[in-house]
Write an enzyme that holds these catalytic residues in place. Structure first.
Site, PDB file in Angstrom:
ATOM      1  N   LEU A 339       0.997  -1.383  -0.456  1.00 27.53           N
ATOM      2  CA  LEU A 339       0.136   0.188   0.380  1.00 27.53           C
ATOM      3  C   LEU A 339       1.219   1.642  -0.266  1.00 27.53           C
ATOM      4  CD1 LEU A 339      -2.830  -0.351   2.592  1.00 27.53           C
ATOM      5  CD2 LEU A 339      -2.924  -0.956  -0.244  1.00 27.53           C
ATOM      6  N   CYS A 340       0.488   2.255  -0.517  1.00 24.64           N
ATOM      7  CA  CYS A 340       0.941   3.710  -0.868  1.00 24.64           C
ATOM      8  C   CYS A 340       0.792   3.951   0.571  1.00 24.64           C
ATOM      9  CB  CYS A 340       0.123   4.468  -1.759  1.00 24.64           C
ATOM     10  SG  CYS A 340       0.912   4.014  -2.971  1.00 24.64           S
ATOM     11  N   GLU A 341       1.554   3.816   1.646  1.00 24.96           N
ATOM     12  CA  GLU A 341       0.969   4.258   2.626  1.00 24.96           C
ATOM     13  C   GLU A 341       2.163   3.508   4.214  1.00 24.96           C
ATOM     14  OE1 GLU A 341      -0.589   6.220   4.124  1.00 24.96           O
ATOM     15  OE2 GLU A 341      -2.233   6.452   2.576  1.00 24.96           O
TER      16      GLU A 341
END
Length: 412
Positions: A339-341
């Protein structure tokens, strides 16, 4: 050391049929645990476990628990619908919700479920949308009178759930005036504690409250629901809760408080999720990347969308690198998803054996609040759920999502 309930050889066979990532459940462990719970509370003739559907909302799992004598605790319209489809009805359903829409109460009433009110204002609301049943429950919040060792929800006064005691007195009297004849008492206070003292301590508070309510209102107390909160040992060094000792502790409180007050026929209910399912599920995933910058990273084909507890709570989940359990744990990794987190990490600075691309990893204790808390951020698709049956065979109990599922609700 935590050991998976499945071997590497078994996993290799399973992953030939079901690609990772997926949640895997142990039917034998689930059944044995349910039987042990029933044994621990066999001293109470009316005892019933109402499994918290929110923990693992899968019809196959619910059917297994139904076969072991459990009911269900539902908190939403769709959980009620699922339970109805599985075959639960009437007293086998407890409906405990908050900020409840009218449609939810309407269906709960139609199914003749035991309705557990969370707020005194819901009395008039329930009467308006569905009517007041003869058997009803109210949720108690003791405020600062209760403490536990839990670090998620250890101050009931800060929790959004339940009636104060004065509201219980007022609410019971009001419900009696509206036709209610049998009452239940419920509390939802802790989310995960392995301390054997927790449940008996909660039981004492609820038993004493029930005696006071009975004296002040004359209401018939038919059952007391101790809710959930019995936890599991996520870390290898932690000891599990002793359910037999917990059952005995509750029995002692029952004999000391309820029996002398003439409330010797009160049924005891529980509403366990994590205790019932947590250790009997795992997330099976594959290492697909390794990255070496300021830290060493192992990238998995699973991500926080498959298991969000570490990202949401900083929760610990043990990780086994299958086939390497006995090798030295001499490599420090952050174990991540895609995820882009930056909080998409199953583990931070975790000591593991050397991980190679293609290794199968098992993330332990995902049987409750694992798949159930999944989501579709970054367009990630929900993974499959697979049951390891008692005879060693496997069954797909929820297929993995496809892009067609993701786009099905969109107008494109």
């Amino acid at each position: 050391m935590k050991k998976p309930f499945v071997s590497l050889e078994e996993l290799k066979e399973i992953t030939e049929e079901y690609p990772t990532p997926f949640h895997l459940y142990d039917e034998q462990g689930i059944r044995e645990n349910a039987r042990k719970l029933n044994e621990a509370f066999a001293w109470n003739d009316g005892f019933k476990e109402y499994f918290a559907v929110k923990a693992t909302p899968n019809p196959t799992i619910l059917k297994i628990l139904q076969e072991e004598g459990c009911g269900v605790d539902c908190s939403s319209l769709t959980e009620l619908m699922m339970s109805d489809k599985v075959g639960f009805s009437g007293d086998d359903i407890m409906f405990s919700s908050n900020v409840t829409p009218k449609e939810d109460y309407e269906l709960a009433s139609k199914l003749d479920a035991i309705i557990n009110l969370d707020d005194i204002t819901h009395i008039d609301f329930l009467e308006e949308v569905a009517g007041i049943p003869e058997r009803i429950s109210c949720r108690y919040n003791p405020g600062n009178n209760f403490k536990s060792d839990n670090d998620i929800m250890d101050n009931p006064a800060e929790a959004k759930y339940g009636f104060t005691y004065p509201q219980l007195v007022e609410g019971f009297k009001k419900l009696q005036d509206k036709g209610a004849k049998e009452f239940g008492l419920h509390a939802f206070l802790a989310s995960n504690t392995t301390a054997d003292e927790y449940y008996p301590a909660l039981a004492r508070i609820l038993f004493e409250t029930a005696v006071k309510l009975n004296k002040e209102t004359g209401a018939e107390i038919g059952f007391i629901n101790l809710s959930g909160g019995i936890g599991i040992p996520y870390r290898p060094e932690e000891e599990p809760a002793d359910i037999m000792a917990i059952g005995e502790g509750v029995r002692e409180a029952y004999e000391e408080i309820l029996v002398p007050a003439g409330l010797d026929d009160v049924a005891i209910f529980t509403e366990l999720g994590r205790f019932m399912l947590g250790p009997y599920g795992c997330l099976v995933t594959t290492a697909i990347h390794k990255k070496h910058i300021y830290k060493d990273y192992v990238g998995l084909d699973a991500c926080a969308a498959d298991l969000m507890r570490p990202a949401m709570y900083g929760a610990y989940h043990h990780i086994s690198v299958m086939g390497k359990e006995d090798q030295p744990h001499d490599h420090k990794y952050d174990v991540t998803g895609g995820l882009c987190e930056n909080n998409d990490k199953f583990a931070i600075d975790r000591m593991l054996p050397k991980v190679d691309k293609g290794d199968l990893l098992v993330i332990h204790d995902t049987g409750a609040h694992g798949y159930a808390m999944g989501y579709n951020y970054n367009g990630k698709l929900r993974s499959a759920e697979v049951l390891l049956q008692e005879d060693g065979s496997t069954k797909l109990i929820r297929r993995a999502e496809t892009p067609d599922d993701y786009f099905a609700t969109l107008d494109i």
